[in-house]
Design an enzyme around this catalytic site. Structure first.
Site, PDB file in Angstrom:
ATOM      1  N   LYS A   1      79.530 106.152  14.388  1.00 42.38           N
ATOM      2  CA  LYS A   1      79.632 105.088  13.377  1.00 42.38           C
ATOM      3  C   LYS A   1      78.469 104.098  13.460  1.00 42.38           C
ATOM      4  O   LYS A   1      77.730 104.078  14.462  1.00 42.38           O
ATOM      5  CB  LYS A   1      80.968 104.367  13.551  1.00 42.38           C
ATOM      6  CG  LYS A   1      82.172 105.254  13.259  1.00 42.38           C
ATOM      7  CD  LYS A   1      83.457 104.433  13.318  1.00 42.38           C
ATOM      8  CE  LYS A   1      84.662 105.310  13.040  1.00 42.38           C
ATOM      9  NZ  LYS A   1      85.901 104.505  13.012  1.00 42.38           N
TER      10      LYS A   1
ATOM     11  N   ARG B   1      85.363 105.983  23.361  1.00 39.78           N
ATOM     12  CA  ARG B   1      85.624 104.610  22.912  1.00 39.78           C
ATOM     13  C   ARG B   1      85.711 103.634  24.083  1.00 39.78           C
ATOM     14  O   ARG B   1      85.278 102.489  23.969  1.00 39.78           O
ATOM     15  CB  ARG B   1      86.880 104.579  22.041  1.00 39.78           C
ATOM     16  CG  ARG B   1      86.595 105.148  20.641  1.00 39.78           C
ATOM     17  CD  ARG B   1      87.851 105.359  19.868  1.00 39.78           C
ATOM     18  NE  ARG B   1      87.596 105.690  18.469  1.00 39.78           N
ATOM     19  CZ  ARG B   1      88.499 106.264  17.681  1.00 39.78           C
ATOM     20  NH1 ARG B   1      89.700 106.563  18.151  1.00 39.78           N
ATOM     21  NH2 ARG B   1      88.210 106.537  16.420  1.00 39.78           N
TER      22      ARG B   1
ATOM     23  N   ARG C   1      89.874 114.597  19.850  1.00 36.88           N
ATOM     24  CA  ARG C   1      90.745 113.409  19.822  1.00 36.88           C
ATOM     25  C   ARG C   1      90.950 112.882  21.240  1.00 36.88           C
ATOM     26  O   ARG C   1      90.948 111.687  21.488  1.00 36.88           O
ATOM     27  CB  ARG C   1      92.106 113.738  19.187  1.00 36.88           C
ATOM     28  CG  ARG C   1      92.046 114.227  17.758  1.00 36.88           C
ATOM     29  CD  ARG C   1      91.732 113.185  16.742  1.00 36.88           C
ATOM     30  NE  ARG C   1      92.793 112.214  16.559  1.00 36.88           N
ATOM     31  CZ  ARG C   1      92.732 111.237  15.653  1.00 36.88           C
ATOM     32  NH1 ARG C   1      91.647 111.096  14.890  1.00 36.88           N
ATOM     33  NH2 ARG C   1      93.718 110.395  15.525  1.00 36.88           N
TER      34      ARG C   1
ATOM     35  N   TYR D   1      87.681 107.274   3.429  1.00 38.54           N
ATOM     36  CA  TYR D   1      88.827 106.622   4.074  1.00 38.54           C
ATOM     37  C   TYR D   1      89.952 106.322   3.079  1.00 38.54           C
ATOM     38  O   TYR D   1      90.747 105.398   3.316  1.00 38.54           O
ATOM     39  CB  TYR D   1      88.370 105.340   4.766  1.00 38.54           C
ATOM     40  CG  TYR D   1      87.726 105.581   6.118  1.00 38.54           C
ATOM     41  CD1 TYR D   1      88.468 106.114   7.168  1.00 38.54           C
ATOM     42  CD2 TYR D   1      86.389 105.278   6.351  1.00 38.54           C
ATOM     43  CE1 TYR D   1      87.900 106.342   8.415  1.00 38.54           C
ATOM     44  CE2 TYR D   1      85.806 105.498   7.607  1.00 38.54           C
ATOM     45  CZ  TYR D   1      86.582 106.036   8.625  1.00 38.54           C
ATOM     46  OH  TYR D   1      86.017 106.260   9.866  1.00 38.54           O
TER      47      TYR D   1
ATOM     48  N   GLU E   1      86.701 117.019   5.682  1.00 40.94           N
ATOM     49  CA  GLU E   1      85.698 116.015   6.052  1.00 40.94           C
ATOM     50  C   GLU E   1      84.330 116.672   6.292  1.00 40.94           C
ATOM     51  O   GLU E   1      83.292 116.063   6.013  1.00 40.94           O
ATOM     52  CB  GLU E   1      86.171 115.247   7.293  1.00 40.94           C
ATOM     53  CG  GLU E   1      87.400 114.390   6.975  1.00 40.94           C
ATOM     54  CD  GLU E   1      87.986 113.678   8.196  1.00 40.94           C
ATOM     55  OE1 GLU E   1      87.485 113.871   9.319  1.00 40.94           O
ATOM     56  OE2 GLU E   1      88.953 112.920   8.010  1.00 40.94           O
TER      57      GLU E   1
ATOM     58  N   ASN F   1      84.605 100.991  16.411  1.00 42.79           N
ATOM     59  CA  ASN F   1      85.044 101.802  17.539  1.00 42.79           C
ATOM     60  C   ASN F   1      84.201 103.051  17.786  1.00 42.79           C
ATOM     61  O   ASN F   1      84.680 104.053  18.307  1.00 42.79           O
ATOM     62  CB  ASN F   1      86.537 102.132  17.411  1.00 42.79           C
ATOM     63  CG  ASN F   1      86.847 102.967  16.191  1.00 42.79           C
ATOM     64  OD1 ASN F   1      85.970 103.230  15.376  1.00 42.79           O
ATOM     65  ND2 ASN F   1      88.094 103.383  16.061  1.00 42.79           N
TER      66      ASN F   1
ATOM     67  N   THR G   1      92.294 104.442  19.333  1.00 40.14           N
ATOM     68  CA  THR G   1      91.537 103.699  18.310  1.00 40.14           C
ATOM     69  C   THR G   1      90.976 102.395  18.875  1.00 40.14           C
ATOM     70  O   THR G   1      89.818 102.046  18.627  1.00 40.14           O
ATOM     71  CB  THR G   1      92.459 103.373  17.104  1.00 40.14           C
ATOM     72  OG1 THR G   1      93.017 104.594  16.623  1.00 40.14           O
ATOM     73  CG2 THR G   1      91.695 102.686  15.999  1.00 40.14           C
TER      74      THR G   1
ATOM     75  N   PHE H   1      93.185  96.483   6.605  1.00 39.29           N
ATOM     76  CA  PHE H   1      91.810  96.513   7.118  1.00 39.29           C
ATOM     77  C   PHE H   1      90.863  97.352   6.253  1.00 39.29           C
ATOM     78  O   PHE H   1      89.693  97.510   6.608  1.00 39.29           O
ATOM     79  CB  PHE H   1      91.802  97.027   8.567  1.00 39.29           C
ATOM     80  CG  PHE H   1      92.414  98.404   8.763  1.00 39.29           C
ATOM     81  CD1 PHE H   1      91.691  99.554   8.475  1.00 39.29           C
ATOM     82  CD2 PHE H   1      93.705  98.531   9.240  1.00 39.29           C
ATOM     83  CE1 PHE H   1      92.248 100.815   8.651  1.00 39.29           C
ATOM     84  CE2 PHE H   1      94.283  99.789   9.430  1.00 39.29           C
ATOM     85  CZ  PHE H   1      93.538 100.935   9.130  1.00 39.29           C
TER      86      PHE H   1
ATOM     87  N   HIS I   1      84.383 108.469  14.914  1.00 43.00           N
ATOM     88  CA  HIS I   1      85.537 108.979  14.167  1.00 43.00           C
ATOM     89  C   HIS I   1      85.741 110.431  14.558  1.00 43.00           C
ATOM     90  O   HIS I   1      84.780 111.136  14.861  1.00 43.00           O
ATOM     91  CB  HIS I   1      85.259 108.889  12.659  1.00 43.00           C
ATOM     92  CG  HIS I   1      86.234 109.669  11.824  1.00 43.00           C
ATOM     93  ND1 HIS I   1      87.470 109.176  11.471  1.00 43.00           N
ATOM     94  CD2 HIS I   1      86.171 110.930  11.307  1.00 43.00           C
ATOM     95  CE1 HIS I   1      88.115 110.086  10.763  1.00 43.00           C
ATOM     96  NE2 HIS I   1      87.345 111.159  10.647  1.00 43.00           N
TER      97      HIS I   1
HETATM   98  P1  CMP Z   1      88.917 106.056  12.559  1.00 41.51           P
HETATM   99  O1  CMP Z   1      89.419 106.958  13.620  1.00 41.51           O
HETATM  100  O2  CMP Z   1      87.607 106.378  11.931  1.00 41.51           O
HETATM  101  O3  CMP Z   1      90.033 105.962  11.403  1.00 41.51           O
HETATM  102  C1  CMP Z   1      90.242 104.817  10.619  1.00 41.51           C
HETATM  103  C2  CMP Z   1      89.456 103.655  11.086  1.00 41.51           C
HETATM  104  O4  CMP Z   1      89.961 102.406  10.654  1.00 41.51           O
HETATM  105  C3  CMP Z   1      89.535 103.556  12.605  1.00 41.51           C
HETATM  106  O5  CMP Z   1      88.814 104.592  13.181  1.00 41.51           O
HETATM  107  C4  CMP Z   1      89.012 102.152  12.828  1.00 41.51           C
HETATM  108  O6  CMP Z   1      87.606 102.062  12.699  1.00 41.51           O
HETATM  109  C5  CMP Z   1      89.656 101.434  11.653  1.00 41.51           C
HETATM  110  N1  CMP Z   1      90.925 100.795  12.023  1.00 41.51           N
HETATM  111  C6  CMP Z   1      92.094 101.381  12.345  1.00 41.51           C
HETATM  112  N2  CMP Z   1      93.042 100.467  12.608  1.00 41.51           N
HETATM  113  C7  CMP Z   1      92.449  99.270  12.452  1.00 41.51           C
HETATM  114  C8  CMP Z   1      92.909  97.922  12.566  1.00 41.51           C
HETATM  115  N3  CMP Z   1      94.176  97.647  12.891  1.00 41.51           N
HETATM  116  N4  CMP Z   1      92.046  96.933  12.321  1.00 41.51           N
HETATM  117  C9  CMP Z   1      90.772  97.224  11.965  1.00 41.51           C
HETATM  118  N5  CMP Z   1      90.280  98.478  11.833  1.00 41.51           N
HETATM  119  C10 CMP Z   1      91.109  99.485  12.077  1.00 41.51           C
END
Ligand code: CMP
Length: 142
Positions: A11, A104, A87, A51, A128, A114, A93, A59, A117
């Site tokens: 990212k 992460r 994963r 997304y 994807e 984070n 996350t 968010f 993805h």
């Molecule tokens: P990702 O695994 O790419 O999938 C969705 C993304 O949304 C996640 O990683 C984070 O970057 C973001 N995300 C998920 N939950 C939250 C949250 N509670 N607040 C902010 N960002 C979030």
């Protein structure tokens, strides 16, 4: 078990702070093989589409802003049971909850920024991968 494929994105937070190489090396050391890769700067429309499953989440706007804040690096990775393996390798996350040694835990800044993805199912890995790579790039990966 035969090898399978998954989609990951380094990212904008990690790509912009020069962590892409370290993250890819970390994954390669765990047996993932890079089969396709590119660098691109997502548009707002692309990030909203990628997304779209999170469109109703509070968010969503902030996530789209973050994902369009700079270049990112999608990759197709190959490994046995690739979706589950990746994963596990990237961790929770929220980096504060991610296990020691996960991407992460090592490289992410926050729950939103984070670092990486990973697709959450074989079906989404295929969808994807097609989002970022052409049919010929995906054929070359196989
Ligand atoms: P990702 O695994 O790419 O999938 C969705 C993304 O949304 C996640 O990683 C984070 O970057 C973001 N995300 C998920 N939950 C939250 C949250 N509670 N607040 C902010 N960002 C979030």
């Amino acid at each position: 078990m035969p090898d399978s494929y998954t989609l990951t994105i380094v990212k904008p937070d990690a790509f912009g702070s020069n962590k892409a190489g370290k993250i890819i090396a970390h994954l390669e050391a765990q047996g993932f093989r890079v089969r396709a890769a590119r660098v691109l700067h997502l548009t707002k429309v692309q990030a909203e589409e990628f997304y779209s499953v999170h469109r109703e989440r509070p968010f969503f706007g902030s996530l789209v802003q973050f994902m369009t804040s700079g270049p990112c690096m999608p990759l197709v990775l190959e490994k046995a049971d690739a979706v589950a393996a990746l994963r596990k390798a990237i961790g929770a996350t929220d980096p504060k909850e991610a296990e020691q040694g996960t991407v992460r835990q090592l490289f992410a800044e926050s729950k939103e920024r984070n670092a990486i993805h990973a697709s959450d199912s074989d079906e989404n890995a295929a969808r994807e991968s097609r989002f970022f790579f052409s049919e010929s790039e995906l054929l070359a990966a196989r």
